[in-house]
Design a protein around this motif. Sequence first.
Motif, PDB file in Angstrom:
ATOM      1  N   GLU A  81      -2.787 -12.138  -2.536  1.00  0.00           N
ATOM      2  CA  GLU A  81      -3.316 -11.849  -3.871  1.00  0.00           C
ATOM      3  C   GLU A  81      -3.238 -10.341  -4.084  1.00  0.00           C
ATOM      4  O   GLU A  81      -3.584  -9.574  -3.185  1.00  0.00           O
ATOM      5  CB  GLU A  81      -4.757 -12.331  -3.990  1.00  0.00           C
ATOM      6  N   SER A  82      -2.763  -9.951  -5.260  1.00  0.00           N
ATOM      7  CA  SER A  82      -2.630  -8.518  -5.513  1.00  0.00           C
ATOM      8  C   SER A  82      -3.097  -8.177  -6.913  1.00  0.00           C
ATOM      9  O   SER A  82      -3.081  -9.013  -7.820  1.00  0.00           O
ATOM     10  CB  SER A  82      -1.178  -8.068  -5.323  1.00  0.00           C
ATOM     11  N   GLU A  83      -3.516  -6.932  -7.039  1.00  0.00           N
ATOM     12  CA  GLU A  83      -3.937  -6.363  -8.318  1.00  0.00           C
ATOM     13  C   GLU A  83      -3.254  -5.014  -8.467  1.00  0.00           C
ATOM     14  O   GLU A  83      -3.376  -4.167  -7.587  1.00  0.00           O
ATOM     15  CB  GLU A  83      -5.453  -6.160  -8.349  1.00  0.00           C
ATOM     16  N   THR A  92      -3.875  -3.052  -4.973  1.00  0.00           N
ATOM     17  CA  THR A  92      -4.634  -3.624  -3.871  1.00  0.00           C
ATOM     18  C   THR A  92      -4.073  -4.999  -3.551  1.00  0.00           C
ATOM     19  O   THR A  92      -3.893  -5.812  -4.461  1.00  0.00           O
ATOM     20  CB  THR A  92      -6.134  -3.742  -4.239  1.00  0.00           C
ATOM     21  N   THR A  93      -3.797  -5.240  -2.277  1.00  0.00           N
ATOM     22  CA  THR A  93      -3.291  -6.542  -1.853  1.00  0.00           C
ATOM     23  C   THR A  93      -4.213  -7.102  -0.780  1.00  0.00           C
ATOM     24  O   THR A  93      -4.762  -6.356   0.040  1.00  0.00           O
ATOM     25  CB  THR A  93      -1.860  -6.458  -1.289  1.00  0.00           C
ATOM     26  N   ARG A  94      -4.378  -8.421  -0.806  1.00  0.00           N
ATOM     27  CA  ARG A  94      -5.162  -9.122   0.211  1.00  0.00           C
ATOM     28  C   ARG A  94      -4.342 -10.310   0.691  1.00  0.00           C
ATOM     29  O   ARG A  94      -3.851 -11.088  -0.142  1.00  0.00           O
ATOM     30  CB  ARG A  94      -6.483  -9.615  -0.362  1.00  0.00           C
ATOM     31  N   VAL A 107      -7.013 -11.504   8.138  1.00  0.00           N
ATOM     32  CA  VAL A 107      -7.230 -11.114   6.746  1.00  0.00           C
ATOM     33  C   VAL A 107      -6.914  -9.629   6.644  1.00  0.00           C
ATOM     34  O   VAL A 107      -7.497  -8.812   7.357  1.00  0.00           O
ATOM     35  CB  VAL A 107      -8.687 -11.392   6.304  1.00  0.00           C
ATOM     36  N   GLU A 108      -5.962  -9.295   5.764  1.00  0.00           N
ATOM     37  CA  GLU A 108      -5.538  -7.903   5.619  1.00  0.00           C
ATOM     38  C   GLU A 108      -5.729  -7.444   4.181  1.00  0.00           C
ATOM     39  O   GLU A 108      -5.452  -8.180   3.237  1.00  0.00           O
ATOM     40  CB  GLU A 108      -4.066  -7.743   5.992  1.00  0.00           C
ATOM     41  N   THR A 109      -6.182  -6.218   4.027  1.00  0.00           N
ATOM     42  CA  THR A 109      -6.288  -5.568   2.722  1.00  0.00           C
ATOM     43  C   THR A 109      -5.498  -4.271   2.780  1.00  0.00           C
ATOM     44  O   THR A 109      -5.616  -3.513   3.746  1.00  0.00           O
ATOM     45  CB  THR A 109      -7.756  -5.260   2.369  1.00  0.00           C
ATOM     46  N   GLN A 110      -4.678  -4.048   1.757  1.00  0.00           N
ATOM     47  CA  GLN A 110      -3.930  -2.794   1.645  1.00  0.00           C
ATOM     48  C   GLN A 110      -4.224  -2.187   0.280  1.00  0.00           C
ATOM     49  O   GLN A 110      -4.278  -2.900  -0.724  1.00  0.00           O
ATOM     50  CB  GLN A 110      -2.429  -3.035   1.751  1.00  0.00           C
ATOM     51  N   ILE A 111      -4.381  -0.873   0.262  1.00  0.00           N
ATOM     52  CA  ILE A 111      -4.589  -0.140  -0.986  1.00  0.00           C
ATOM     53  C   ILE A 111      -3.528   0.947  -1.071  1.00  0.00           C
ATOM     54  O   ILE A 111      -3.432   1.807  -0.194  1.00  0.00           O
ATOM     55  CB  ILE A 111      -6.004   0.468  -1.056  1.00  0.00           C
ATOM     56  N   PHE A 112      -2.729   0.877  -2.133  1.00  0.00           N
ATOM     57  CA  PHE A 112      -1.664   1.853  -2.386  1.00  0.00           C
ATOM     58  C   PHE A 112      -2.109   2.754  -3.537  1.00  0.00           C
ATOM     59  O   PHE A 112      -2.447   2.252  -4.612  1.00  0.00           O
ATOM     60  CB  PHE A 112      -0.369   1.148  -2.793  1.00  0.00           C
ATOM     61  N   LYS A 113      -2.095   4.069  -3.308  1.00  0.00           N
ATOM     62  CA  LYS A 113      -2.477   5.056  -4.329  1.00  0.00           C
ATOM     63  C   LYS A 113      -1.578   6.275  -4.173  1.00  0.00           C
ATOM     64  O   LYS A 113      -1.074   6.529  -3.079  1.00  0.00           O
ATOM     65  CB  LYS A 113      -3.916   5.548  -4.128  1.00  0.00           C
ATOM     66  N   PRO A 114      -1.447   7.071  -5.239  1.00  0.00           N
ATOM     67  CA  PRO A 114      -0.751   8.346  -5.060  1.00  0.00           C
ATOM     68  C   PRO A 114      -1.489   9.185  -4.011  1.00  0.00           C
ATOM     69  O   PRO A 114      -2.721   9.174  -3.945  1.00  0.00           O
ATOM     70  CB  PRO A 114      -0.832   9.000  -6.435  1.00  0.00           C
ATOM     71  N   HIS A 115      -0.741   9.872  -3.186  1.00  0.00           N
ATOM     72  CA  HIS A 115      -1.315  10.730  -2.145  1.00  0.00           C
ATOM     73  C   HIS A 115      -2.129  11.825  -2.820  1.00  0.00           C
ATOM     74  O   HIS A 115      -1.683  12.435  -3.787  1.00  0.00           O
ATOM     75  CB  HIS A 115      -0.176  11.322  -1.313  1.00  0.00           C
ATOM     76  N   THR A 122       3.036   8.326  -1.814  1.00  0.00           N
ATOM     77  CA  THR A 122       2.075   7.228  -1.946  1.00  0.00           C
ATOM     78  C   THR A 122       1.393   7.002  -0.608  1.00  0.00           C
ATOM     79  O   THR A 122       2.047   6.927   0.431  1.00  0.00           O
ATOM     80  CB  THR A 122       2.780   5.933  -2.386  1.00  0.00           C
ATOM     81  N   SER A 123       0.075   6.882  -0.660  1.00  0.00           N
ATOM     82  CA  SER A 123      -0.715   6.610   0.524  1.00  0.00           C
ATOM     83  C   SER A 123      -1.051   5.123   0.563  1.00  0.00           C
ATOM     84  O   SER A 123      -1.401   4.532  -0.457  1.00  0.00           O
ATOM     85  CB  SER A 123      -2.001   7.439   0.489  1.00  0.00           C
ATOM     86  N   CYS A 124      -0.940   4.530   1.740  1.00  0.00           N
ATOM     87  CA  CYS A 124      -1.292   3.125   1.926  1.00  0.00           C
ATOM     88  C   CYS A 124      -2.346   3.030   3.013  1.00  0.00           C
ATOM     89  O   CYS A 124      -2.105   3.407   4.161  1.00  0.00           O
ATOM     90  CB  CYS A 124      -0.078   2.290   2.316  1.00  0.00           C
ATOM     91  N   GLN A 125      -3.509   2.547   2.633  1.00  0.00           N
ATOM     92  CA  GLN A 125      -4.588   2.321   3.592  1.00  0.00           C
ATOM     93  C   GLN A 125      -4.607   0.833   3.902  1.00  0.00           C
ATOM     94  O   GLN A 125      -4.708   0.000   2.999  1.00  0.00           O
ATOM     95  CB  GLN A 125      -5.915   2.755   3.000  1.00  0.00           C
ATOM     96  N   SER A 126      -4.496   0.494   5.165  1.00  0.00           N
ATOM     97  CA  SER A 126      -4.430  -0.899   5.593  1.00  0.00           C
ATOM     98  C   SER A 126      -5.577  -1.213   6.546  1.00  0.00           C
ATOM     99  O   SER A 126      -5.844  -0.434   7.468  1.00  0.00           O
ATOM    100  CB  SER A 126      -3.088  -1.157   6.282  1.00  0.00           C
ATOM    101  N   GLU A 127      -6.241  -2.330   6.313  1.00  0.00           N
ATOM    102  CA  GLU A 127      -7.301  -2.801   7.202  1.00  0.00           C
ATOM    103  C   GLU A 127      -7.086  -4.281   7.441  1.00  0.00           C
ATOM    104  O   GLU A 127      -6.773  -5.025   6.511  1.00  0.00           O
ATOM    105  CB  GLU A 127      -8.674  -2.592   6.577  1.00  0.00           C
ATOM    106  N   ALA A 128      -7.268  -4.702   8.679  1.00  0.00           N
ATOM    107  CA  ALA A 128      -7.142  -6.119   9.008  1.00  0.00           C
ATOM    108  C   ALA A 128      -8.291  -6.527   9.909  1.00  0.00           C
ATOM    109  O   ALA A 128      -8.760  -5.745  10.736  1.00  0.00           O
ATOM    110  CB  ALA A 128      -5.812  -6.402   9.687  1.00  0.00           C
ATOM    111  N   CYS A 129      -8.713  -7.759   9.731  1.00  0.00           N
ATOM    112  CA  CYS A 129      -9.755  -8.361  10.551  1.00  0.00           C
ATOM    113  C   CYS A 129      -9.120  -9.588  11.211  1.00  0.00           C
ATOM    114  O   CYS A 129      -8.562 -10.445  10.521  1.00  0.00           O
ATOM    115  CB  CYS A 129     -10.932  -8.750   9.663  1.00  0.00           C
TER     116      CYS A 129
END
Length: 185
Positions: A81-83, A92-94, A107-115, A122-129
């Motif tokens: 799922e992405s927004e 934001t992707t999940r 379960v992974e969440t990624q957030i892409f934003k301009p650096h 572009t900065s990508c912050q990734s978190e996974a559980c």
Amino acid sequence: MVKFYQHVYNYEHPWQNVTYAFWLRYPNPFASHVLATDVLDRYVDEQGILRTTRIVLKKGKLPKWFPENFVKNSQAFIIEESEVDPKTMTMTTRTKNLNHVRIMQVVETQIFKPHQDNPSWTSCQSEACIVSRFGWGMAGRIEGFGQSNFAANASKARKGMRHILQLIREKQMGGRMPFYNTQSL
């Protein structure tokens, strides 16, 4: 016991190109484990946010020490799922696996934003559980395998994104693009 994975990665490409590359990232030479993708739903909501739900079919591998006959098919369906918010320039992707969840749920969440320091990047912050409910004293071992496997796959995913971003850059500069069906680029 739960395992976590966190990583921040910077793409030396503008946010628009990175979010575009996200949709085009399969196929690529670093994602041979991805068998298919399909869009289940896509729409722009009242706030102008593009919301997409995709399903991805991936093949996995089991560790040699895992009991035989517990998993008949190592393929897994992943829901994504992405927004995409063009006003705040945030994507934001999940993602999470839909089958084999008792053995291991990722379960992974990624957030892409301009650096923040270099807006042309572009900065990508990734978190996974990573969680296993397998039991028999194997949950920790399964989660450890999942965490190390996830880290290796995340590295391949970044290589695949860089590959697609290079194709986009070449297309924008009028260069020829190699072997893929790149007509949609």
